[in-house]
Design a protein around this motif. Structure first.
Motif, PDB file in Angstrom:
ATOM      1  N   UNK A 126      24.564  46.975 -12.301  1.00 47.20           N
ATOM      2  CA  UNK A 126      23.281  46.277 -12.277  1.00 47.20           C
ATOM      3  C   UNK A 126      22.138  47.275 -12.205  1.00 47.20           C
ATOM      4  N   UNK A 127      21.016  46.907 -12.796  1.00 48.63           N
ATOM      5  CA  UNK A 127      19.857  47.794 -12.821  1.00 48.63           C
ATOM      6  C   UNK A 127      18.943  47.619 -11.615  1.00 48.63           C
ATOM      7  N   UNK A 128      17.788  48.262 -11.706  1.00 52.14           N
ATOM      8  CA  UNK A 128      16.857  48.307 -10.589  1.00 52.14           C
ATOM      9  C   UNK A 128      16.307  46.933 -10.216  1.00 52.14           C
ATOM     10  N   UNK A 129      16.045  46.091 -11.217  1.00 51.69           N
ATOM     11  CA  UNK A 129      15.411  44.806 -10.905  1.00 51.69           C
ATOM     12  C   UNK A 129      16.318  43.930 -10.041  1.00 51.69           C
ATOM     13  N   UNK A 130      17.553  43.654 -10.466  1.00 49.68           N
ATOM     14  CA  UNK A 130      18.400  42.838  -9.576  1.00 49.68           C
ATOM     15  C   UNK A 130      18.669  43.512  -8.228  1.00 49.68           C
ATOM     16  N   UNK A 131      18.765  44.831  -8.210  1.00 45.16           N
ATOM     17  CA  UNK A 131      18.973  45.518  -6.927  1.00 45.16           C
ATOM     18  C   UNK A 131      17.759  45.356  -6.020  1.00 45.16           C
ATOM     19  N   UNK A 132      16.569  45.405  -6.625  1.00 43.73           N
ATOM     20  CA  UNK A 132      15.350  45.242  -5.823  1.00 43.73           C
ATOM     21  C   UNK A 132      15.245  43.825  -5.291  1.00 43.73           C
ATOM     22  N   UNK A 133      15.654  42.860  -6.116  1.00 43.20           N
ATOM     23  CA  UNK A 133      15.606  41.463  -5.694  1.00 43.20           C
ATOM     24  C   UNK A 133      16.523  41.272  -4.486  1.00 43.20           C
ATOM     25  N   UNK A 134      17.670  41.886  -4.563  1.00 40.93           N
ATOM     26  CA  UNK A 134      18.623  41.842  -3.469  1.00 40.93           C
ATOM     27  C   UNK A 134      18.008  42.445  -2.198  1.00 40.93           C
ATOM     28  N   UNK A 135      17.409  43.594  -2.376  1.00 41.29           N
ATOM     29  CA  UNK A 135      16.774  44.296  -1.254  1.00 41.29           C
ATOM     30  C   UNK A 135      15.620  43.468  -0.685  1.00 41.29           C
TER      31      UNK A 135
END
Ligand code: ADP
Ligand code: MG
Length: 374
Positions: A126-135
């Motif tokens: 997964x890229x930065x966007x879904x990881x950021x959403x998770x965070x």
């Protein structure tokens, strides 16, 4: 109000570079010295074009071996998420030529298809966007435990192609979405669908469907995806009580914007035909409305939107120019990003590049722009 965390211009604009691995095609087609880029350490990269070599320094440099998780952990995006929660306007955008890894870095390996992969693969790629959403959801959960006031998350997702805005959540929404507002009050897209979301899955679904809508449109129009900008806006709202007086309640609004920019490669005027020519004409039209510069000079310098955005970015990162004229009004993209790029906005630029000799010229351009944006 002067933002607390931001002590210098350096804190306002961060620039990182990610070098993707060479593709098989690049291995096959390039003979002998294949690579022109060499990551020296986590801050510097050397461009070695044979004739000349040049060293560039950035806030971070990610080499071919960097994983999606490493990029997420160390590119600085977590700070942007934290600041958006606190009420700042923050923007993360990916810049680079078509095929350089923008969508891979932002959304994930294989773009929107990543959401359909099995769990183990997905978690890794997964890229930065879904990881950021998770965070973001993780942080909001922690914070909600400490405060009585809930957070609200409002999302919109659109694409700008050839100066037309398309709604990626509600693709049937009319094609004629307009940008309204002013530099003073902020710009927004009139009638763009916005939705409140409560769970991470709702947000990921929007991301996935938006990516699919983007891919579908590009298929219909014969691959325009490389010439479109995608903007995902995540607004974070919280009612805050400044004093004991209940009448003094206000809403704190922060924003996290992700932009997957159009390919930065130059559209060669002499080769422009049909649709491409329309694009070029649109760019020209917007350039002709600019007063302060020689139109002719601008016309030749800023052949694409990207060059144009580059101008805005370099104008912003030069403190002597920041108080002066910044040509926001000239394209929908720069207008919508005016709030983020100027004032107290915080920006993270992720420049994506291929190390291959085949991409030498575009990679050099990308590094130059990225360097200027610092
Ligand atoms: P762009 O969005 O800039 O046009 P893409 O993200 O679609 O480029 O990447 C082009 C191709 O390169 C895709 O097949 C993608 O999976 C691959 N790619 C890009 N970056 C990486 C990377 N860091 N590691 C492995 N493959 C990558
Ligand atoms: Mg892409």
């Amino acid at each position: 109000e002067v933002p607390r965390y931001i002590s210098s211009d350096k804190d306002r604009v961060r620039v990182v570079v990610r070098v993707r691995p060479m593709s098989e095609r690049e291995y096959d087609e390039s003979r002998k010295p294949q690579k022109v880029l060499h990551c020296v350490n986590e801050n510097s990269i050397i461009f070695d074009g044979g004739q000349h070599s040049r060293r560039f320094t950035f806030d971070s440099v990610f080499n071919e071996a960097s994983t999606q998780d490493e990029v997420f952990q160390y590119c600085g995006i977590k700070r942007l998420v934290d600041m958006a929660i606190e009420g700042y306007i923050t923007t993360c955008f990916a810049y680079g030529q078509t095929g350089s890894g923008k969508t891979h870095t932002m959304i994930g390996a294989h773009g929107a298809s990543i959401f359909r992969m099995d769990e183990q693969y997905r978690v890794e790629h997964l890229g930065i966007v879904p990881r950021s959403i998770n965070y973001l959801f993780q942080r909001l959960r922690d914070k909600t435990l400490q405060s009585s006031s809930p957070y609200y998350i409002r999302v919109s997702y659109c694409e700008i192609y050839n100066e037309q805005i398309r709604d990626l959540i509600r693709p049937a929404n009319p094609d004629t979405l307009q940008v309204r507002g002013s530099i003073e009050d902020g710009f927004y897209v009139e009638n763009l669908y916005q939705t409140y979301i409560e769970t991470i899955d709702e947000l990921l679904t929007i991301l996935e469907e938006g990516e699919l809508n983007r891919a579908m449109a590009s298929h219909k129009l014969n691959d325009t995806s490389s010439r479109s900008h995608a903007l995902l806006s995540i607004q974070i709202e919280q009612d805050v009580q400044e004093s004991d007086d209940p009448n003094e309640q206000m809403t704190r609004q922060g924003k996290l914007i992700f932009v997957d920019l159009a390919g930065s490669e130059k559209v060669k005027l002499s080769h422009s035909k049909g649709k491409q020519l329309v694009e070029t004409n649109n760019i020209n039209k917007s350039l002709l409305t600019l007063g302060n510069y020689s139109k002719l000079v601008l016309f030749f310098i800023h052949i694409t939107y990207m060059d144009f955005l580059g101008t805005c970015i370099s104008a912003l990162s030069d403190p002597s120019k920041r108080s002066g004229h910044i040509p926001y009004r000239e394209s929908k993209l720069t207008r919508l990003l005016a709030e983020s790029l100027g004032g107290h906005g915080i920006t993270l630029m992720i420049a994506c590049i291929s190390p291959s000799r085949l991409c030498e010229n575009e990679s050099m351009n990308t590094l130059r722009y990225a360097n200027r944006a610092k």
